[in-house]
Design an enzyme around this catalytic site. Structure first.
Site, PDB file in Angstrom:
ATOM      1  N   HIS A  44      53.957 -26.314  88.445  1.00 38.24           N
ATOM      2  CA  HIS A  44      54.790 -25.202  88.931  1.00 38.24           C
ATOM      3  C   HIS A  44      54.393 -23.964  88.130  1.00 38.24           C
ATOM      4  O   HIS A  44      54.960 -23.690  87.073  1.00 38.24           O
ATOM      5  CB  HIS A  44      56.271 -25.532  88.734  1.00 38.24           C
ATOM      6  N   ARG A  46      54.717 -20.571  87.074  1.00 35.35           N
ATOM      7  CA  ARG A  46      55.666 -19.453  87.163  1.00 35.35           C
ATOM      8  C   ARG A  46      54.978 -18.145  86.798  1.00 35.35           C
ATOM      9  O   ARG A  46      53.953 -18.138  86.110  1.00 35.35           O
ATOM     10  CB  ARG A  46      56.871 -19.709  86.258  1.00 35.35           C
ATOM     11  N   HIS A  51      54.616 -22.196  81.062  1.00 34.42           N
ATOM     12  CA  HIS A  51      54.091 -23.558  80.879  1.00 34.42           C
ATOM     13  C   HIS A  51      52.723 -23.649  81.549  1.00 34.42           C
ATOM     14  O   HIS A  51      51.728 -23.342  80.907  1.00 34.42           O
ATOM     15  CB  HIS A  51      55.079 -24.633  81.344  1.00 34.42           C
ATOM     16  N   GLU A  76      53.941 -26.267  93.242  1.00 39.39           N
ATOM     17  CA  GLU A  76      55.252 -25.830  93.691  1.00 39.39           C
ATOM     18  C   GLU A  76      55.585 -24.456  93.126  1.00 39.39           C
ATOM     19  O   GLU A  76      55.080 -24.065  92.064  1.00 39.39           O
ATOM     20  CB  GLU A  76      56.336 -26.843  93.314  1.00 39.39           C
ATOM     21  N   THR A 106      64.552 -23.666  85.347  1.00 39.31           N
ATOM     22  CA  THR A 106      64.026 -24.752  86.160  1.00 39.31           C
ATOM     23  C   THR A 106      64.667 -24.664  87.536  1.00 39.31           C
ATOM     24  O   THR A 106      65.655 -23.953  87.735  1.00 39.31           O
ATOM     25  CB  THR A 106      64.315 -26.126  85.510  1.00 39.31           C
ATOM     26  N   HIS A 200      63.536 -34.195  90.334  1.00 33.74           N
ATOM     27  CA  HIS A 200      64.366 -33.524  89.343  1.00 33.74           C
ATOM     28  C   HIS A 200      65.244 -34.555  88.630  1.00 33.74           C
ATOM     29  O   HIS A 200      66.091 -35.198  89.234  1.00 33.74           O
ATOM     30  CB  HIS A 200      65.252 -32.424  89.932  1.00 33.74           C
ATOM     31  N   ASP A 201      65.017 -34.682  87.342  1.00 29.85           N
ATOM     32  CA  ASP A 201      65.805 -35.548  86.461  1.00 29.85           C
ATOM     33  C   ASP A 201      65.799 -37.008  86.892  1.00 29.85           C
ATOM     34  O   ASP A 201      66.776 -37.738  86.693  1.00 29.85           O
ATOM     35  CB  ASP A 201      67.240 -35.034  86.339  1.00 29.85           C
ATOM     36  N   GLY A 223      58.517 -34.887  85.817  1.00 35.56           N
ATOM     37  CA  GLY A 223      57.910 -34.266  84.655  1.00 35.56           C
ATOM     38  C   GLY A 223      58.691 -34.464  83.376  1.00 35.56           C
ATOM     39  O   GLY A 223      58.203 -35.082  82.427  1.00 35.56           O
ATOM     40  N   HIS A 224      59.929 -33.970  83.328  1.00 36.84           N
ATOM     41  CA  HIS A 224      60.673 -33.956  82.073  1.00 36.84           C
ATOM     42  C   HIS A 224      60.927 -35.367  81.541  1.00 36.84           C
ATOM     43  O   HIS A 224      60.581 -35.680  80.392  1.00 36.84           O
ATOM     44  CB  HIS A 224      62.001 -33.226  82.252  1.00 36.84           C
TER      45      HIS A 224
END
Length: 250
Positions: A44, A46, A51, A76, A106, A200-201, A223-224
């Site tokens: 992603h 940005r 990152h 994304e 995020t 996500h999560d 990812g996280h």
């Protein structure tokens, strides 16, 4: 149908960017993930490059093309003209469009498909005209009306925003309710011919229930949680753990 795993490298890149040094090497960690059986890589980029950097994109594109031609690259982001130009230059297999403000930490919500339908139609057509699959970030709220509005954009898939589900890791009853809402959204999308991604999560602990409720889930991008586990288990073993959680034979 087996749910595929795309490894999001943003957290790895954020760790690298803490110093003016080339490690951890984003491409090298991506290579380890793909060797361990990940189906693709997600980034992603940005606008502030906090990152993933724009210069990472051709390196990762070359990694996939040269060493893992069966894998997919998923980019994304919010569809600014600069973002769309990055996608056209990089030619990912999939582009996931999110409604983020550039200042957000995020992604935390899906598109209002009815409000942004005309805008998204043009962007989706542009990307698909270049041969890219398009997925749109969507709230898993069980709304069939929202799904119908998403279909009207011409998108190939939606990506279910699973943050609320991931956030109830300590509340099993709420987790069941959230997963059913996600499931109802997926049911409606599938009935209208859309493919389903999710992200996500997501974790090794909560993935199996999601895959069980949505057996047609095509792909998860993680990812996280995956990066956090990689600090303990290493990237290769972590990818194998997440693949097993997706229902893959490893």
């Amino acid at each position: 149908m087996t749910t595929q795993l795309s490894v999001n490298l943003n957290a790895v890149a954020m760790l690298r960017n803490r110093r003016d040094l080339p490690w951890p090497d984003v491409a090298h960690l991506g290579r380890i993930a793909l060797k361990a059986g990940a189906s693709g890589l997600t980034v992603h980029p940005r606008p502030d490059q906090r990152h993933i950097r724009f210069t990472d994109l051709p390196v990762l594109r070359a990694l996939i093309d040269d060493e893992f031609p069966q894998a997919e690259f998923n980019i994304e982001g919010y569809p600014t003209e600069d973002f769309l130009a990055l996608c056209e230059a990089t030619e990912p297999e999939q582009v996931t469009l999110v409604p983020d403000d550039p200042s957000q930490a995020t992604s935390d919500h899906g598109w209002d498909f009815a409000q942004h339908q005309d805008f998204l139609k043009g962007v989706v057509a542009r990307l698909k005209g270049k041969g890219m699959r398009v997925s749109l970030f969507a709230d898993g709220d069980g709304s069939e009306a929202a799904v119908k509005a998403a279909v009207a954009t011409g998108t190939d898939r939606i990506e279910l925003y699973t943050g609320p589900y991931g956030g109830c890791f300590d509340d099993p009853d709420r987790a069941k309710a959230e997963i059913e809402r996600l499931g109802l959204t997926a049911d409606a999308a599938l009935a209208h011919g859309l493919g389903i991604n999710a992200g996500h999560d997501l974790t090794v602990a909560n993935l199996p229930a999601l895959v069980k409720r949505i057996p047609a889930l095509a792909e998860v991008s993680i990812g996280h949680g995956l990066t956090a586990d990689a600090l303990e288990y290493g990237m290769a073993e972590t990818v194998r753990r997440f693949r097993r959680a997706c229902g893959q034979a490893v």
